[in-house]
Design a protein around this motif. Sequence first.
Motif, PDB file in Angstrom:
ATOM      1  N   ASN A   1       0.157  -7.911  -7.205  1.00 36.86           N
ATOM      2  CA  ASN A   1       0.967  -8.586  -6.192  1.00 36.86           C
ATOM      3  C   ASN A   1       0.252  -9.879  -5.816  1.00 36.86           C
ATOM      4  OD1 ASN A   1       2.532  -9.437  -4.055  1.00 36.86           O
ATOM      5  ND2 ASN A   1       2.621  -7.443  -3.049  1.00 36.86           N
TER       6      ASN A   1
ATOM      7  N   GLU B   1       2.005  -1.461   4.873  1.00 37.79           N
ATOM      8  CA  GLU B   1       2.410  -1.377   3.473  1.00 37.79           C
ATOM      9  C   GLU B   1       1.229  -1.608   2.530  1.00 37.79           C
ATOM     10  OE1 GLU B   1       5.423  -3.556   0.312  1.00 37.79           O
ATOM     11  OE2 GLU B   1       5.698  -3.912   2.462  1.00 37.79           O
TER      12      GLU B   1
ATOM     13  N   GLN C   1       0.269   0.352  -1.058  1.00 43.57           N
ATOM     14  CA  GLN C   1       0.089  -0.290  -2.357  1.00 43.57           C
ATOM     15  C   GLN C   1      -1.300   0.017  -2.948  1.00 43.57           C
ATOM     16  OE1 GLN C   1       1.308  -4.364  -2.795  1.00 43.57           O
ATOM     17  NE2 GLN C   1       3.090  -4.136  -1.468  1.00 43.57           N
TER      18      GLN C   1
ATOM     19  N   LYS D   1      -1.294   3.522  -4.255  1.00 42.98           N
ATOM     20  CA  LYS D   1      -0.523   3.597  -5.491  1.00 42.98           C
ATOM     21  C   LYS D   1      -1.342   3.101  -6.672  1.00 42.98           C
ATOM     22  CE  LYS D   1       4.033   2.502  -7.364  1.00 42.98           C
ATOM     23  NZ  LYS D   1       5.365   1.879  -7.079  1.00 42.98           N
TER      24      LYS D   1
END
Length: 455
Positions: free
Chosen positions: A434, A444, A448, A451
């Motif tokens: 990202n 968030e 991420q 993940k």
Amino acid sequence: MRSLFVIAILGLLTSCGNSENSVQSNKDGIILKVTHDKPVDTVVLKTDPRYKLYDQPDTIITYTGENSILLDTINIPKGYYELSSNNKVNKIYLQANSRLEINNLDTATTFKGDLADINRYIAVREGKNRELRPYFSPFSYGKLTEKEFLRLNDSIYSVFSELVKNLKNLPEAFRSNELNIAKIEKANQLLTYTFVRPRNEKDYEPSENYPAPLSEIDLNNEELLNIDRFRVLLWSYANVKASKTDMETWEYILSEDFPSKNPKVKQEVFYTAGIFDLPRMRDPDGYYEKSQQFLEAGTKRNELTEKYYELKKIGKGFPAPEFQLTNLEGEPVALKDFKGSVVYLDFWSNSCKPCIEDMPEFKKLQKDFENKDVKFISIAITSNRERVESILEKNKMTGIQLFQPGKDKELMKDYAVTSIPRYVLVDRDGNIWNHIAPRPTDPELKEQLNKLLGS
């Protein structure tokens, strides 16, 4: 007291009279004579980036040699320039068929020639800019109540507008441009205050009597494009309006609601949106396609094309641009050293208040992931080492801290960094995950990171 102060400045400027302007002008160009009271090795003349006119190209001329006098005939477009020598910078204005003599002394700078009055004015204007700069800072005026801020903003505008209005020897076109600069600066502060005040007063909303920032400006006047801050003002205004809808800023600029109906003005603000926003747009492809239709062929369209394809190189799954910088101990640190780990890059600056405000949450994030394979790398750009070290010490920051002036521009270009704070997530394989990662304050981000870690 303020009126008396302005009158004193005007007296200083006009007391020199016009007798010094009898030096003959040169019809083929600009005769520039610069005298120093000490020998100089280098004199640099370049375009002033803050005040340059719309059609004024970037120019740089370097003179070298041990001499205290520079005398040259130059052919460059009219406009605002910076003259640097012996660690001294003069802001000056030049135009064809004229002569300007500058006498640079340790104690003062004097001017003679056709452009003497204009350049005396600029010298005083810049002195006032330096004196009032602390009050121009959003971090300073954001602490004021609305009433206090409006009084301050009106006072600053009055100082500059009265300064230029009351001088009798300025060309009208120049005078008009300087008045517009003051007016646009006032509008910029009005708009910016509404962003920064909530940091100090959480529930702040502008009062019913708060001035509309754009109300005193002719938004269809193409001459205002001579002032770079005009484009930035309209881009900032479009940002505010777009944030209240589901539009992107560039979509609002193209809409019927955009306050300027002049096609040239809209094109310039649309271009400005690309320069600032392209890396973080939801739909950069849509913006790029529209830019090829909406903008005239030329430098600006080519520049956006280059930025668009640079951005493509840092899309998800592409290799993260490699770099090697030094940490604060002077040791080399390369991105490739961390391949196999998740990397969270933090681009910040000692002059960026939001960057510094993120530091407490950044520390908490590091604590939460201290036993996991995540490397936190902070890179100070466009910064001062002493200030960087002071801020890091004050906030008790740990992690990998990199700082290497001279590589800033290259790194910012590689990662398409147009604003800060800016965060980038890199996966274990060294690929971009990202390029506009969430800030440490955003929940968030943890999702991420987990993940990427497979947890």
